[in-house]
Design a protein around this motif. Structure first.
Motif, short mmCIF file in Angstrom:
data_model
loop_
_atom_site.label_atom_id
_atom_site.label_comp_id
_atom_site.label_asym_id
_atom_site.label_seq_id
_atom_site.Cartn_x
_atom_site.Cartn_y
_atom_site.Cartn_z
N GLY A 44 -1.62 -10.84 7.83
CA GLY A 44 -0.88 -12.45 7.45
C GLY A 44 -0.60 -13.62 8.62
N LYS A 45 -1.04 -14.97 8.12
CA LYS A 45 -1.42 -16.00 9.02
C LYS A 45 0.42 -15.69 10.01
CE LYS A 45 -5.10 -17.66 10.19
NZ LYS A 45 -5.94 -16.32 10.59
N ASN A 46 1.53 -15.50 9.46
CA ASN A 46 2.66 -15.70 9.55
C ASN A 46 3.68 -14.78 9.60
OD1 ASN A 46 3.96 -16.21 7.09
ND2 ASN A 46 2.67 -18.41 7.03
N THR A 47 5.22 -14.49 9.73
CA THR A 47 5.94 -13.81 9.19
C THR A 47 5.45 -13.33 7.77
OG1 THR A 47 7.44 -14.14 10.94
CG2 THR A 47 8.13 -12.24 9.58
N GLU A 48 6.44 -14.44 7.08
CA GLU A 48 6.21 -13.84 5.08
C GLU A 48 4.84 -13.13 5.12
OE1 GLU A 48 7.02 -16.83 1.52
OE2 GLU A 48 6.86 -17.85 3.68
N GLU A 49 4.04 -13.97 5.22
CA GLU A 49 2.23 -13.12 4.81
C GLU A 49 2.36 -11.41 5.47
OE1 GLU A 49 -0.61 -17.45 4.41
OE2 GLU A 49 -1.20 -15.40 5.52
N ASN A 50 2.58 -11.84 6.89
CA ASN A 50 2.60 -10.23 7.43
C ASN A 50 3.72 -9.19 6.73
OD1 ASN A 50 0.65 -9.63 8.66
ND2 ASN A 50 1.74 -11.23 10.71
N ILE A 51 4.90 -9.95 6.24
CA ILE A 51 5.65 -8.97 5.15
C ILE A 51 4.98 -8.58 4.10
CG2 ILE A 51 7.98 -8.80 3.66
CD1 ILE A 51 9.18 -10.17 6.83
N GLN A 52 4.38 -9.72 3.42
CA GLN A 52 3.81 -9.02 2.07
C GLN A 52 2.93 -8.27 2.25
OE1 GLN A 52 1.93 -11.90 0.44
NE2 GLN A 52 3.55 -13.22 -0.69
N CYS A 53 2.20 -8.27 3.25
CA CYS A 53 0.69 -7.57 3.51
C CYS A 53 0.92 -6.17 4.38
CB CYS A 53 -0.93 -7.83 3.55
SG CYS A 53 -0.29 -8.77 5.19
N ASN A 54 2.21 -5.60 4.09
CA ASN A 54 3.35 -5.34 5.29
C ASN A 54 1.85 -4.68 7.04
OD1 ASN A 54 4.45 -3.06 6.43
ND2 ASN A 54 3.40 -1.47 5.23
N PHE A 55 1.61 -6.36 7.27
CA PHE A 55 1.06 -6.32 8.74
C PHE A 55 -0.60 -5.46 8.76
CE2 PHE A 55 5.48 -6.64 9.15
CZ PHE A 55 5.73 -7.68 10.49
N GLY A 56 -1.07 -5.29 7.47
CA GLY A 56 -2.76 -4.50 7.56
C GLY A 56 -2.29 -3.44 7.70
N MET A 57 -0.78 -2.78 7.56
CA MET A 57 -0.97 -1.48 7.15
C MET A 57 -0.90 -0.85 6.22
SD MET A 57 1.96 -0.25 10.19
CE MET A 57 2.81 -1.76 9.75
N THR A 58 -1.79 -0.22 5.46
CA THR A 58 -2.48 0.15 3.91
C THR A 58 -1.85 2.08 3.61
OG1 THR A 58 -4.57 -0.87 4.21
CG2 THR A 58 -3.91 0.74 2.74
N SER A 59 -0.79 1.32 2.66
CA SER A 59 -0.58 2.92 1.72
C SER A 59 -1.77 3.62 1.57
CB SER A 59 1.04 2.57 1.75
OG SER A 59 1.45 2.02 1.90
N PRO A 60 -1.05 4.97 0.14
CA PRO A 60 -2.21 5.18 -0.31
C PRO A 60 -3.16 4.48 -1.38
CG PRO A 60 -0.13 6.93 -0.33
CD PRO A 60 -0.30 5.44 0.49
N GLU A 61 -1.57 3.89 -2.21
CA GLU A 61 -2.43 2.47 -3.52
C GLU A 61 -3.31 1.08 -2.68
OE1 GLU A 61 0.74 2.96 -2.04
OE2 GLU A 61 1.30 4.63 -3.36
N GLY A 62 -3.17 1.33 -1.72
CA GLY A 62 -4.77 0.47 -1.27
C GLY A 62 -5.61 0.97 -1.16
N TYR A 63 -5.94 2.29 -0.43
CA TYR A 63 -7.26 3.31 -0.16
C TYR A 63 -7.62 3.55 -1.61
CZ TYR A 63 -5.73 3.46 4.50
OH TYR A 63 -5.76 2.59 5.99
N ARG A 64 -6.23 3.78 -2.16
CA ARG A 64 -7.14 4.01 -4.07
C ARG A 64 -7.87 3.25 -4.37
NH1 ARG A 64 -1.81 8.13 -4.36
NH2 ARG A 64 -3.22 9.93 -3.18
N LYS A 65 -7.12 1.34 -4.38
CA LYS A 65 -7.19 0.54 -4.61
C LYS A 65 -9.08 0.28 -4.07
CE LYS A 65 -6.38 -3.72 -3.63
NZ LYS A 65 -4.63 -4.66 -3.35
N ALA A 66 -9.56 0.69 -3.12
CA ALA A 66 -11.06 0.50 -2.01
C ALA A 66 -11.83 1.63 -3.21
CB ALA A 66 -10.62 0.60 -0.60
N ILE A 67 -11.06 2.46 -3.31
CA ILE A 67 -12.13 3.74 -4.08
C ILE A 67 -12.40 2.91 -5.58
CG2 ILE A 67 -11.91 5.74 -5.05
CD1 ILE A 67 -10.05 6.83 -2.70
N ARG A 68 -11.32 2.57 -6.40
CA ARG A 68 -11.54 2.05 -7.61
C ARG A 68 -13.15 1.04 -7.28
NH1 ARG A 68 -9.72 -1.90 -11.40
NH2 ARG A 68 -8.66 -3.35 -9.61
N LEU A 69 -12.69 0.15 -6.36
CA LEU A 69 -13.65 -0.88 -6.77
C LEU A 69 -14.75 -0.43 -5.89
CD1 LEU A 69 -11.50 -3.65 -5.06
CD2 LEU A 69 -12.04 -3.11 -7.70
N MET A 70 -15.03 0.21 -5.13
CA MET A 70 -16.23 1.06 -4.81
C MET A 70 -17.16 2.37 -5.63
SD MET A 70 -15.69 2.14 -0.89
CE MET A 70 -14.70 2.42 -0.93
#
Lengths: 287, 264
Positions: free
Chosen positions: B70-96
């Motif tokens: 995120g660019k600010n705290t609010e955005e960072n909370i939304q995207c968990n400071f760029g720390m990915t959970s399994p769902e994020g990697y599974r989204k990446a797999i789906r798109l690849m």
């Protein structure tokens, strides 16, 4: 390569194996790390290194593990002479490696080779947690990749017993790249029709858990083994509270759908043998 | 032009983490046209720490995937400071996997402190998701290019970085673990991160010398255009290969990263 070369190499391997066994120190004490019960070494060995009192599966050496699953004298060690080159010139790493080599009688944290299980030829790798926490650096990565390639070529099933704290810190990004290398080699082996059984023992964490070890066609774990990506301490620091009892242990993973089964050590060979049999001789498609 | 000051490894870590650095959305905006974001892993949820979608690059469709900070705290909370959970990697797999079916090259942007070390992430199979994403990338028969734009830490970075061609921005860092995590394992003290950086070999020039990355992109006001030229050249080069050759070359590339294992 001539026949003589092959035999002399085999002899060399066999000799190195015997030497290795001799070098392996016998544990001095025999206290269960879980329940603190003192145990007799002979009784422990007869019980597959499982505590008679609480059922805890004690750590075993790579060679003990191989002895437990393979037919007598069927194991032929491979790639035993690969050693780390300290790729990022990490301070004091060579000294540390030497200490661990002397402690285990192995050049690095994994033993690889081919054995027979109830007469069925199988490629097998066993990580040894005594060697720098069984961490995966360039040697572990290279040996696993070579074994997967060998198994694909010879159409052998592949069993890897993991026991590892994760990627090896002392080899920096080279260690991270072994996650890519082993995962790619396993995928290639599986695409060629190979059966990969990933056997998770205490502990299987970090970069090992998040690469080849999670890619098994069948994933088996030992009772109560710790299996995770981030360790309990790291998570407790992140969330600021203690984790519930049993979190990230084998039973928890089975419940969450991450494992096929938990197998008691006394049933280990029988289970592996049945799975191999169900996949036909070798478990690799014959073209 | 004044000569640039060469930063120490730790100064690069600090630079790579600066909130003022462009994030994935700015790279997408500057480099691609017609970006359409796609959401969700189709299993559980949409992890906002990973952005993915389809876009045009020089008139050709590509799949773009990257970590989001995120660019600010609010955005960072939304995207968990760029720390990915399994769902994020599974989204990446789906798109690849979609990219593979439609023959689109995959371009990834890496900027993550590491995979998220939380209870839910562990329960939902963080290891399984990361391993699955690496395995998926290893089998793609379309060209893949990765740019490490900020910090690329641990398996959380590698999950979307196993590409045919891997580039780093001049002050980006790429490491086995965050320097704080490394210091807490090796010295039992996360405050020794600065000393850890000196021996970890995490800077672009060091990693280029080891052959672990393919190139370095200079930062400053020409950074976007340098990335654009690199991507164009790499996609042209890789686009000439047959699908099978791409898979084989990628396999060989990672197969050879053995730190010169010596046979006795």
């Amino acid at each position: 390569m001539t026949i003589d070369d092959i035999f002399s190499r085999r002899r060399k391997n066999w000799n190195s194996l015997i030497k290795m066994r001799k070098n392996t120190p016998v544990p001095k004490d025999s206290v269960c790390p879980k329940c603190q019960e003192s145990l007799s070494l002979d009784a422990l060995k007869a019980n597959n290194w499982v505590c008679q009192s609480c059922g805890w599966h004690l750590a075993v050496t790579a060679m003990d593990r191989i002895e437990m699953i393979s037919d007598e004298k069927s194991f032929k060690e491979m790639y035993a002479d690969i050693r780390s080159n300290n790729p990022i010139d990490f301070p004091d790493y060579e000294k540390k490696l030497e200490i661990n080599r002397r402690k285990t009688g192995q050049l690095d944290a994994v033993v690889t080779g081919v054995c027979k299980i109830d007469g069925m030829r199988t490629a097998v790798a066993v990580l040894d947690a005594r060697f720098l926490m069984g961490s995966m650096g360039t040697v572990v990565g290279e040996k696993i990749a070579r074994l997967a390639e060998h198994a694909a070529k010879r159409k052998l099933p592949l069993i890897i017993f993991s026991a590892s704290g994760g990627a090896r810190m002392q080899e920096g990004l080279f260690s991270l790249m072994q996650m890519a290398k082993t995962a790619a080699a396993i995928e290639r082996y599986k695409s060629a029709g190979g059966l990969f059984i990933s056997y998770l023992t205490n502990p299987t964490t970090g970069g090992v858990s998040a690469s080849y070890a999670s890619l098994g066609d069948i994933i088996i774990a030992e009772p109560d083994a710790l299996i995770c990506f981030a360790g309990p301490r790291v998570i407790e620091q992140t969330i600021g509270q203690k984790l519930p009892e049993g979190f990230q242990h084998a039973e928890f993973l089975l419940e969450h759908g991450m494992l096929d089964m938990i197998v008691h050590r006394k049933d280990m060979k029988k289970t592996l043998s049945t799975i191999l049999k169900l996949h036909g001789q070798g478990g690799v498609k014959v073209e | 032009m004044s000569e640039k000051k060469v930063l120490t490894p730790y100064e690069r870590v600090v630079t790579a983490r600066k909130a003022g650095r462009p994030n994935i959305l700015e790279y997408i905006n500057a480099l691609f046209d017609d970006f359409i974001e796609l959401h969700g892993d189709r299993l559980y949820k949409d992890d906002k720490s990973v952005v993915g979608g389809i876009a045009m690059f020089h008139g050709k469709p590509v799949t773009v995937i990257g970590h989001r900070k995120g660019k600010n705290t609010e955005e960072n909370i939304q995207c968990n400071f760029g720390m990915t959970s399994p769902e994020g990697y599974r989204k990446a797999i789906r798109l690849m996997e979609q990219a593979e079916r439609f023959g689109r090259p995959v371009i990834t942007f890496v900027d993550t402190p590491g995979a998220y070390p939380g209870m839910e992430a562990e329960s939902n199979g963080q290891s399984n998701a990361i391993a699955g994403s690496i395995a998926c990338m290893s089998k793609l028969s379309v060209p893949t290019v990765t740019v490490i734009t900020g910090e690329g830490n641990s398996g959380g970075a590698l999950a979307i970085a196993m590409a045919d061609s891997v580039w780093m921005l001049e002050n980006a860092v790429y490491s086995i673990l965050s320097p704080e995590g490394f210091a807490s394992i090796m010295y039992k003290d996360p405050k020794m991160a600065e000393q850890a950086c000196e021996i970890m070999k995490i800077t672009a020039p060091e990693l280029k010398e080891y052959g672990l990355i393919d190139g370095i992109i200079p930062e400053g006001n020409r950074c976007f255009s340098a990335i654009d030229r690199m991507l164009e050249a790499e996609l042209l080069r890789l686009g000439k290969l047959k699908p099978k050759e791409i898979v084989n070359l990628r396999y060989q590339k990672y197969r050879k990263l053995d730190g010169l294992c010596n046979r006795k």
